[in-house]
Design an enzyme around this catalytic site. Structure first.
Site, mmCIF file in Angstrom:
data_model
loop_
_atom_site.group_PDB
_atom_site.id
_atom_site.type_symbol
_atom_site.label_atom_id
_atom_site.label_comp_id
_atom_site.label_asym_id
_atom_site.label_seq_id
_atom_site.Cartn_x
_atom_site.Cartn_y
_atom_site.Cartn_z
ATOM 1 N N ASP A 21 -2.740 1.431 -3.675
ATOM 2 C CA ASP A 21 -3.818 1.344 -2.691
ATOM 3 C C ASP A 21 -4.945 0.473 -3.233
ATOM 4 O O ASP A 21 -4.910 0.004 -4.371
ATOM 5 C CB ASP A 21 -4.315 2.725 -2.257
ATOM 6 N N HIS B 90 0.805 -1.226 0.000
ATOM 7 C CA HIS B 90 0.000 0.000 0.000
ATOM 8 C C HIS B 90 0.838 1.277 0.000
ATOM 9 O O HIS B 90 0.281 2.366 -0.141
ATOM 10 C CB HIS B 90 -0.988 -0.014 1.168
#
Length: 198
Positions: A175, A171
């Site tokens: 994302d 991430h």
């Protein structure tokens, strides 16, 4: 993400029947490598690595394929997989896997790559989550396809072959929304496999 693979399986059977005499035999994994590479072109943010204090987005699409060997897991890569045909990908993956199992891979064949695929479908594993291979930002876990009953366009029901894939992401680079966008692109290619050839 769940992908219906009936069209892919039918196309694979057709190509293998027509090119079998030439020694070409495509696997489902060859289509997966090609679809993943083209999805990386469509969503380039996933074709990236975390470099400690910055994100490197790659211009090349080099897809690593996890191969189990007597000495452990190796991840050789198909360079420029997005620009190669399915027969070329198939031949390259077969050659890399054979050299990996024989312990004859050269460092240039496995040190690198921009994205990894781990396919446990041949072991009957339906779904799993793979661990990201640093410094890459993502890895795709591919499970076995199995029959599923779905609603048909005419209001009735039909049986389809369904394959579950899971994208694990770092991430710091990718994302959830970007990962979902990539999965949608991948699913679109897998479910309409002729689009991989244009």
């Amino acid at each position: 993400m769940e992908c219906e693979v009936d069209a892919l399986l039918a196309l694979r059977a057709q190509v293998n029947k027509q090119l079998g005499e030439a020694g070409v035999k495509l696997s489902v994994n060859d289509f997966i490598v090609k679809a993943a590479a083209l999805a990386l072109r469509k969503v380039p943010a996933v074709n990236a690595s975390w470099m400690g204090d910055f994100v490197r987005v790659y211009h090349n699409v080099d897809v690593n394929v996890a191969v189990q060997t007597p000495g452990g897991l190796m991840v050789p890569f198909v360079a420029d997989a997005d620009s190669k045909g399915l027969a070329a990908i198939s031949a390259e993956v077969k050659g890399l896997a054979a050299r990996a199992k024989a312990g004859k891979l050269q460092p240039a064949e496995f040190m690198g790559g921009t994205f990894t695929i781990s396919n446990l479908g041949m072991y009957g594993v339906r779904q799993f989550a793979a661990i990201v291979n640093p410094p890459q930002a993502a890895i795709l876990a591919v499970g076995a396809s199995s029959p599923k009953v779905v609603k048909a366009a005419d209001g009735g029901y039909k049986e389809v072959q369904s394959m579950l894939v899971t994208l694990s992401c770092d991430h710091r680079v990718v994302d959830g929304a970007v990962g979902a966008e990539w999965l949608q692109a991948f699913k679109g290619l897998v479910e309409a496999p002729l689009t991989m050839m244009v």
